[in-house]
Scaffold this motif. Structure first.
Motif, PDB file in Angstrom:
ATOM      1  N   TYR A   1       0.838  -1.205   0.000  1.00  0.00           N
ATOM      2  CA  TYR A   1       0.000   0.000   0.000  1.00  0.00           C
ATOM      3  C   TYR A   1       0.872   1.254   0.000  1.00  0.00           C
ATOM      4  CZ  TYR A   1      -3.753   3.200   1.366  1.00  0.00           C
ATOM      5  OH  TYR A   1      -4.655   4.239   1.413  1.00  0.00           O
ATOM      6  N   ASP A   2       1.860   1.277   0.859  1.00  0.00           N
ATOM      7  CA  ASP A   2       2.747   2.435   0.946  1.00  0.00           C
ATOM      8  C   ASP A   2       3.515   2.636  -0.362  1.00  0.00           C
ATOM      9  OD1 ASP A   2       4.104   4.595   2.255  1.00  0.00           O
ATOM     10  OD2 ASP A   2       5.819   3.274   2.590  1.00  0.00           O
TER      11      ASP A   2
ATOM     12  N   HIS B   1       1.105   3.986  -2.955  1.00  0.00           N
ATOM     13  CA  HIS B   1       0.666   5.332  -2.576  1.00  0.00           C
ATOM     14  C   HIS B   1       1.675   6.400  -2.989  1.00  0.00           C
ATOM     15  CE1 HIS B   1      -1.219   8.488  -0.163  1.00  0.00           C
ATOM     16  NE2 HIS B   1      -0.056   8.711   0.413  1.00  0.00           N
TER      17      HIS B   1
END
Length: 641
Positions: free
Chosen positions: A149-150, A153
């Motif tokens: 996710y990071d 993102h």
């Protein structure tokens, strides 16, 4: 309807015959939302409120559907190459079968014969696995979700939509104009307009609704001259599995199976190895010879029953005394699916393409996992092995770009298990690291499509060199295809030399092959740390970018493994060979000037960007690794802009 007639009719015919139900046709979200009246909503403290707009239209250059590792790599590569991209995922987490919901190992080319050495995939999938070693040393699958996710993102030009499924394609002839999507958590219907679409969802719901031609089941051996295919075509597809993990509680842990448990008949099970079972058992699966998608919920319930039946056998049969103190710590609720639709492209990859290592001029990805065809029926057919393991590879095979786009839908590509291939080819190429290499290829291709205002078939016919060169620059590996980038100024250097040489040659760094492979050395290795490498030009050049590819020991697996082995062929920590710190200097008017540095590098491909300068030499000051005693590089590139 006969199976072959079904293939000829294509998706639209299948939908008409109710063989492949499309969820988007099951209800009308527009009318359902319109039933919500403003007068029915009273917000306390503020009175009656208007219903907010739950229909939104978004515009992108590229839309990627499905955020397993193939989808992540496709979306990231498209965005990095300068086009506005959206990544649509129907789950709350990223990673597909590797996520905390399912927890499958990220396998790829991990055990080439005869010695079971890896030939690890590079590019974006390498970045992800390396980053996980830095940020998730505890090897937690839920943390892996957030590492992904990071990572996503932070990518510019890339938007992420979770809990959102693309359920229907809006068409203009044979071209997808937009994807109709439903986001469960916000009760919002999105229309996503895009120039290019990449279906990495596995089942390919958007592609099927667009009318893309696809197959399911096993081809007859005669169709592609496949040794391991059945003589007569049938509908069998490899099944889905629910995994589990265990915990040693330090005391005896009794187990009482739940009500829906299905007894495991161990005495009549052919070639099924129970141990090791700490991270679940892959062969507890249920396949199908019919519509495996429509049967998914029924199969899920059965798989859970079979899984508990096997665990009951382990705990209560008396044959596994080492399980006495073990208890189930986690049990999956989402089955990891292996096979469903395979969409037809301009080329159908088949068994002998793999086993005969056929070379493709449009090669863009590769694999090398064994031909691992699971037994028809899965655990419901104990008379056959869990997997046949038909063929083990001694070297990698190629995947052509023509297998990664639709034959009949102009602006549609695929990455992952749903590409244009036979059932037997899928038995090898379906593993996630292999799928990730396809994803990077299609994402890069989509960016080229947008920039040149063409479609995927045009890339295959007219721009395949552009695609391959960009993939190689971005650290993908294309077999038997050395880089030959005319814009790379390092290739034009008059002199390349190192402060010392333990193995290889400094000239290897511009030979276009950024790994040691097929018995050939393509590196330069210094004797010790604090080494230097220098490039000289007879005339000054304009320079603003320096890119290097360092060593991460591609012969050693680094994926997260439930047993956490630490040996010659797998590491659970950051590869010791990875370059940790370095500086870049340029000679300007006779003086060395520092133009870039990095102290805690975490990637194999290291990029330095700086204001354009005029120089006659570049010097790399290579300081330290993460523990290895020597510095090793595989490529150096230099660019004006």
């Amino acid at each position: 309807m006969k199976r072959r007639d079904f293939f000829k009719k294509g998706t639209k015919g299948a939908i008409a015959a109710s063989l492949i139900p499309i969820a988007g046709n099951a209800f009308e979200m527009n009318s359902d939302l319109e039933k919500i009246k403003p007068t029915n909503w009273e917000q306390q403290g503020a009175g009656i409120k208007e219903i907010p707009n739950r229909k939104k239209t978004l515009n992108y250059d590229v839309a990627v559907l499905g955020a397993g590792l193939a989808g992540i790599c496709a979306a990231v590569s498209a965005a990095r190459n300068g086009v506005k991209t959206v990544l649509v995922q129907d789950r709350p987490v990223l990673g597909g079968n590797s996520s905390s919901e399912i927890r499958v190992h990220v396998n790829g080319v991990g055990h080439l014969k005869p010695d079971n050495w890896a030939e690890r995939e590079t590019g974006i999938i390498e970045e992800l696995l390396l980053l996980n070693r830095f940020q998730n040393p505890q090897q937690s699958f839920p943390v892996w979700d957030h590492v992904l996710y990071d990572y996503v993102h932070q990518v510019e030009n890339l938007d992420l939509m979770l809990n959102t499924q693309a359920i229907e394609a809006n068409m203009d002839g044979n071209k997808i104009v937009s994807a109709r999507c439903w986001q469960l958590t916000t009760e919002t219907e999105f229309t996503i307009n895009a120039q290019q679409f990449i279906d990495c969802s596995g089942d390919g719901m958007l592609a099927a609704s667009a009318g893309a031609i696809f197959r399911t089941g096993r081809e007859a051996s005669s169709e592609f001259n496949e040794v391991y295919a059945p003589k007569v075509a049938d509908g069998w597809q490899m099944g889905a599995t629910i995994l589990f993990s265990t915990k040693d509680m330090g005391k005896p842990m009794p187990f009482t199976p739940p009500s829906y448990t299905l007894k495991y008949d161990a005495e009549n099970a052919y070639k099924r190895k129970v141990k090791p079972y700490v991270g679940g058992i892959w062969w507890v699966e249920v396949g199908s010879e019919n519509d495996i998608i429509a049967e998914a919920e029924t199969s899920r319930h059965k798989i859970m029953g079979y899984m508990y039946g096997v665990w009951d056998y382990i705990k209560n049969s008396g044959d596994f005394p080492d399980s006495e103190n073990l208890a189930l710590d986690w049990v999956g609720a989402v089955p990891g699916r292996r096979e469903s639709r395979r969409f037809i492209g301009d080329y159908i990859l088949s068994e002998k393409d793999l086993t005969e290592h056929r070379h493709f001029e449009d090669g863009v990805a590769y694999g090398g996992w064994s031909i691992d065809e699971h037994g028809e029926g899965g655990i419901e057919n104990l008379k056959v092995p869990g997997s046949y393991f038909h063929h083990h590879f001694k070297k990698i095979y190629e995947i052509p770009y023509r297998s990664l786009y639709s034959k009949n839908i102009e602006n549609l590509q695929f990455s992952g298990r749903n590409i244009s291939q036979t059932h037997i080819a899928l038995s090898s190429s379906r593993v996630m690291a292999t799928c990730a290499t396809m994803g990077q290829a299609t994402g890069t291709a989509a960016s080229l499509c947008v920039k040149k205002n063409v479609n995927p078939r045009d890339i295959a016919q007219n721009y395949i060199n552009n695609l391959q060169e960009q993939l190689l620059r971005d650290d993908s590996y294309v077999p038997l295809r050395p880089a030959n980038d005319n814009l790379d100024l390092a290739r034009k250097a008059n002199l390349i030399f190192g402060s010392s040489t333990l193995s290889g040659n400094a000239k290897n760094l511009v030979n276009g092959i950024a790994r040691d492979i097929d018995g050939n050395i393509n590196h330069w290795q210094a004797d010790g740390l604090n080494a230097e490498l220098q490039l000289e030009w007879s005339k000054s050049i304009k320079l603003s970018k320096v890119e290097i590819k360092c060593d991460t020991n591609l012969k050693k697996n680094i994926f997260m493994h439930k047993l956490s082995p630490e040996n010659k062929k797998h590491t659970s920590v950051v590869p010791a060979e990875l370059l940790k710190s370095m500086e870049v200097e340029a000679r300007i008017k006779g003086e060395w000037v520092k133009v870039g540095e990095i102290d805690n590098n975490k990637t194999r491909l290291i990029k330095f960007n700086f204001d354009q300068i005029k120089t006659t030499a570049v010097r790399l000051k290579l300081k330290e690794t993460y523990g290895y005693k020597n510095i090793k590089l595989f490529e150096v590139r230099c660019y004006e802009a």
